[in-house]
Enzyme design. Sequence first.
Site, PDB file in Angstrom:
ATOM      1  N   HIS A 326      10.218  -5.831   0.363  1.00  0.00           N
ATOM      2  CA  HIS A 326       8.974  -5.386   0.991  1.00  0.00           C
ATOM      3  C   HIS A 326       8.561  -6.409   2.043  1.00  0.00           C
ATOM      4  CE1 HIS A 326       8.214  -2.833  -2.798  1.00  0.00           C
ATOM      5  NE2 HIS A 326       8.649  -2.065  -1.827  1.00  0.00           N
ATOM      6  N   ARG A 478       8.261 -10.554   0.045  1.00  0.00           N
ATOM      7  CA  ARG A 478       7.364 -10.321  -1.087  1.00  0.00           C
ATOM      8  C   ARG A 478       8.055 -10.518  -2.442  1.00  0.00           C
ATOM      9  NH1 ARG A 478       4.067 -11.256   2.313  1.00  0.00           N
ATOM     10  NH2 ARG A 478       2.874  -9.654   3.417  1.00  0.00           N
ATOM     11  N   GLN A 479       9.309 -10.972  -2.430  1.00  0.00           N
ATOM     12  CA  GLN A 479      10.018 -11.277  -3.669  1.00  0.00           C
ATOM     13  C   GLN A 479      10.232 -10.043  -4.550  1.00  0.00           C
ATOM     14  OE1 GLN A 479       8.738 -14.983  -5.480  1.00  0.00           O
ATOM     15  NE2 GLN A 479       7.565 -15.485  -3.641  1.00  0.00           N
ATOM     16  N   HIS A 480      10.499  -8.919  -3.905  1.00  0.00           N
ATOM     17  CA  HIS A 480      10.791  -7.672  -4.606  1.00  0.00           C
ATOM     18  C   HIS A 480      12.215  -7.270  -4.239  1.00  0.00           C
ATOM     19  CE1 HIS A 480       6.184  -6.825  -4.210  1.00  0.00           C
ATOM     20  NE2 HIS A 480       6.460  -7.713  -5.152  1.00  0.00           N
ATOM     21  N   ILE A 481      13.188  -7.672  -5.058  1.00  0.00           N
ATOM     22  CA  ILE A 481      14.607  -7.491  -4.735  1.00  0.00           C
ATOM     23  C   ILE A 481      15.086  -6.152  -5.288  1.00  0.00           C
ATOM     24  CG2 ILE A 481      16.893  -8.512  -4.868  1.00  0.00           C
ATOM     25  CD1 ILE A 481      15.474 -11.144  -5.698  1.00  0.00           C
TER      26      ILE A 481
END
Length: 545
Positions: A326, A478-481
């Site tokens: 994201h 956003r650290q949403h892998i």
Amino acid sequence: MDKPVDAEVIIIGSGVMGGLIATRLAKAGKSVIIVEAGPRVKRQEIVERFRDSPFKMSLTNMKLQGVGSPYPDLPHVPSTYGDYIQHVGPVKYATRYLRVVGGTTWHFGSALWRMVPNDFRLNSLYGRGRDWPFGYEELEPWYGEAEDELGVSGVDGQDESGQGGVAWPPRSRPFPMPGLPPSYLFTRLSAMLSKGGYHPVLEPNGRATRPWKKRPACAGNNNCNPVCPIAAKYDGSMHIDEALEHGARLLDNAVVVSIEADDRGKITGIRYKKPDGSEHRLTAHHFVLAAYGIESPKLLLNSTSPRYPGGIANSSDQVGRNLMGHTGISMNLMMKEDVWPGQGPTELLVYLNHRDGDFRRDFPSYKIKVRNTVPTADYAASLIQQGVLGTALDKALHRLSARSLNFAIDFETLPLAENRVLPSKTKSDALGIPLPEIYYSVTDYWHAGKTQGLKDFARFAQLLNADVLKIDTQYQDRQHIMGTTIMGDDPANSVVNRHCQSHDHPNLFIAGTSVMPSASCMNPTLTGAALSLRLADYLLNRVRV
């Protein structure tokens, strides 16, 4: 007759996904071994390290990352906050995840969203990205199961489409707990922004609002990132503990280096290394890979052999590809009145006017969130450096703490084959394992979303009668892998089938957000958890482990 094995199921990774599956299987009486690369961590030690650190929250790094991380940085599991991840693409994919027992949910913001039905049909409805092999209605019961397992608090009857209408998306059960009450900041912002047609939505999240299982109610400490000091917020170690109580075994500080398969495609074992470099082997009837979206494909691609020169589960050449996140932008504002951010959790209030609609043909869906954080230490350091002291310092700190706001936008991204994870050919860690190398980019589609988002930022500043201090459009992560072991019905263009089962290896399953064919604009943890519970059910009732 089958040869004796070490366990019926081996699960690689001890985060929320691995923990959920391990708990379900162990409760059903199955023998389970959980293998985790990193160590156990103790909450009190993380809290003390955080409190003692000279590096607190920074204006440029709102989640206490970088050198200020209170989590271990060990030779056999190097911290992702340093230079562990190698970036080779035009856009830096600056993600940060934890390699410890319990995984990244230790430091996540705890937003636990469902996707909406149209997120599953992005290509057929809007001509973008990929469709899922099944729809929202298939995953809906598992969303409810996941909310119960993770102890989600939320607002029943809320329209999560952001349109201020009827309850959406469809639900077959209420939230396990009522949502957290909005703070003064959230109430005041909602009143001002509603004049522009922006409808407030309170995030469903993994914070207890009443005693829940072994968790106390949230006390509003406001340092959910990097750690909840009282364990009111869910983290994956809670399910690991539950799995162990029901007979599962945990091997921590055990870095899996390869997965082995025979000529017929059956996974026969895994090899792992301990911190001292010693190598060991484990066998099982079934294997679940739950090492998150970068470590999972890196391990599969690193597991080469004469029979599988491209790695395990990679006949489609899709392992590591279709990396999504994201990628976002942010805005800092200075209000002309005291609104007092910092009360309660770090995230709760969002605006979703562009969550879904025909516009997705032209630009991505996106979420606008209020970052409910107050980096007072940064404010103070900057003012002191400027020579502001005494009463003037107190006055300036009051103003900055009471009036400074940060808004962030999370944009949906698409599964692009060129965006990928590979094992580095030139750099390795202390155990000789290749570091992950990432190529990442964004397209005109993302930039079209940025153009729309900047219009919302301008409107927000106007409605709030606030001064814009800074707008950052530098591809914030956003650290949403998501997406690196993508799901699909066609073995030619996907890694796993609709049951999260490898097309190439029937006794290998992949759990988590890496199988998601689309990203939506919402935090993916709950979707990964729902998929994991559905996978556990498939193992127990269809595969019959």
